[in-house]
Design a protein around this motif. Sequence first.
Motif, short mmCIF file in Angstrom:
data_model
loop_
_atom_site.label_atom_id
_atom_site.label_comp_id
_atom_site.label_asym_id
_atom_site.label_seq_id
_atom_site.Cartn_x
_atom_site.Cartn_y
_atom_site.Cartn_z
N GLU A 1 0.72 -1.16 0.02
CA GLU A 1 -0.01 0.06 0.00
C GLU A 1 0.74 1.22 -0.04
O GLU A 1 2.15 1.18 0.54
CB GLU A 1 -0.98 -0.04 1.29
N ILE A 2 0.31 2.31 -0.48
CA ILE A 2 0.85 3.64 -0.31
C ILE A 2 -0.29 4.62 0.35
O ILE A 2 -1.52 4.29 -0.41
CB ILE A 2 1.09 4.10 -1.84
N ILE A 3 0.08 5.30 1.07
CA ILE A 3 -1.00 6.39 1.59
C ILE A 3 -0.45 7.71 1.42
O ILE A 3 0.70 8.08 1.79
CB ILE A 3 -1.09 6.27 3.01
N ASP B 1 3.97 -5.05 -7.42
CA ASP B 1 3.34 -4.12 -8.11
C ASP B 1 3.50 -2.65 -7.50
O ASP B 1 3.50 -1.53 -8.17
CB ASP B 1 1.55 -4.28 -8.10
N ARG B 2 3.33 -2.71 -6.08
CA ARG B 2 3.56 -1.28 -5.53
C ARG B 2 4.97 -0.92 -5.66
O ARG B 2 5.16 0.34 -6.16
CB ARG B 2 3.23 -1.43 -3.83
N ASP B 3 5.90 -1.60 -5.49
CA ASP B 3 7.24 -1.04 -5.98
C ASP B 3 7.59 -0.85 -7.29
O ASP B 3 8.22 0.21 -7.40
CB ASP B 3 8.07 -2.38 -5.43
N GLY B 4 7.17 -1.52 -8.10
CA GLY B 4 7.21 -1.08 -9.46
C GLY B 4 6.62 0.10 -9.79
O GLY B 4 7.22 1.04 -10.52
N MET B 5 5.48 0.51 -9.13
CA MET B 5 4.92 1.94 -9.32
C MET B 5 5.80 2.82 -8.85
O MET B 5 6.17 4.08 -9.51
CB MET B 5 3.43 2.04 -8.90
N LEU B 6 6.42 2.62 -7.58
CA LEU B 6 7.30 3.45 -7.07
C LEU B 6 8.63 3.81 -7.92
O LEU B 6 8.97 5.03 -7.92
CB LEU B 6 7.70 3.21 -5.45
N GLN B 7 9.05 2.68 -8.36
CA GLN B 7 10.25 2.77 -9.31
C GLN B 7 10.04 3.60 -10.47
O GLN B 7 11.00 4.29 -11.05
CB GLN B 7 10.97 1.46 -9.32
N MET C 1 2.22 11.72 -8.35
CA MET C 1 1.20 12.00 -7.29
C MET C 1 1.22 13.05 -6.54
O MET C 1 0.15 13.99 -6.26
CB MET C 1 1.20 10.64 -6.32
N THR C 2 2.54 13.62 -6.27
CA THR C 2 2.49 14.70 -5.37
C THR C 2 2.28 16.13 -6.34
O THR C 2 1.74 17.21 -6.20
CB THR C 2 3.90 14.93 -4.65
N GLY C 3 2.80 16.25 -7.74
CA GLY C 3 2.69 17.13 -8.67
C GLY C 3 1.26 17.50 -8.78
O GLY C 3 0.70 18.82 -8.58
N PRO C 4 0.46 16.33 -9.20
CA PRO C 4 -0.90 16.82 -9.33
C PRO C 4 -1.71 17.36 -8.26
O PRO C 4 -2.66 18.19 -8.25
CB PRO C 4 -1.63 15.22 -9.73
N LEU C 5 -1.11 16.97 -6.95
CA LEU C 5 -1.97 17.44 -5.92
C LEU C 5 -1.63 18.91 -5.84
O LEU C 5 -2.43 19.77 -5.20
CB LEU C 5 -1.67 16.68 -4.62
N GLU C 6 -0.53 19.30 -5.96
CA GLU C 6 -0.08 20.83 -6.01
C GLU C 6 -0.92 21.43 -7.05
O GLU C 6 -1.52 22.50 -6.71
CB GLU C 6 1.48 20.95 -6.43
N ARG C 7 -1.07 21.01 -8.14
CA ARG C 7 -2.04 21.61 -9.06
C ARG C 7 -3.42 21.52 -8.78
O ARG C 7 -4.36 22.54 -9.10
CB ARG C 7 -1.84 20.61 -10.43
#
Length: 163
Positions: A14-16, A129-135, A142-148
């Motif tokens: 998981e990612i939070i 799967d989770r680690d693949g997304m992080l890599q 994820m953080t860029g869109p939240l800034e937008r």
Amino acid sequence: MAETSLIAEPGKQEIIISREFDAPRDLVFKACTDPELISQWWAPEGITTTVERMDAKPGGTWRVVQRDAEGNEFAFHGVFHEVTPEQIVDTIEYETMPGHVTFETETLEDLGGGRTKLTDHLVFQSVEDRDGMLQSGMEEEMTGPLERLAGLLQSLKQAASAR
């Protein structure tokens, strides 16, 4: 300026991600479910987002296509399971990796004073799967869109107060 928090503990699937916004919950909810608004923030900088389908209700489906400057397309789709101003539950499947479905729960917490905390809890099918997304650079994705999103919410608040 509000900081985006991303928690990805080793060995967990998981990612939070969480972020506080200087906007009321109903406005944050609208920005997370209105196709016209989603297309303005739901991608990293330099990528355009087209919402092809967004039926934000239980059992409704969604599909988003993103394009980079070189014309490469990245498509995602899913199904909504719950849609309330307090919580949006859906699935996400990156079409380039069919069969790898992520379960997402977005909680919109009213902090009072016109502030909202958005917590996005993503559960992947496996740690791999989770680690693949992080890599793949997901943290910036994820953080860029939240800034937008924060900027869009400010614009929407200013437009509403000007009326």
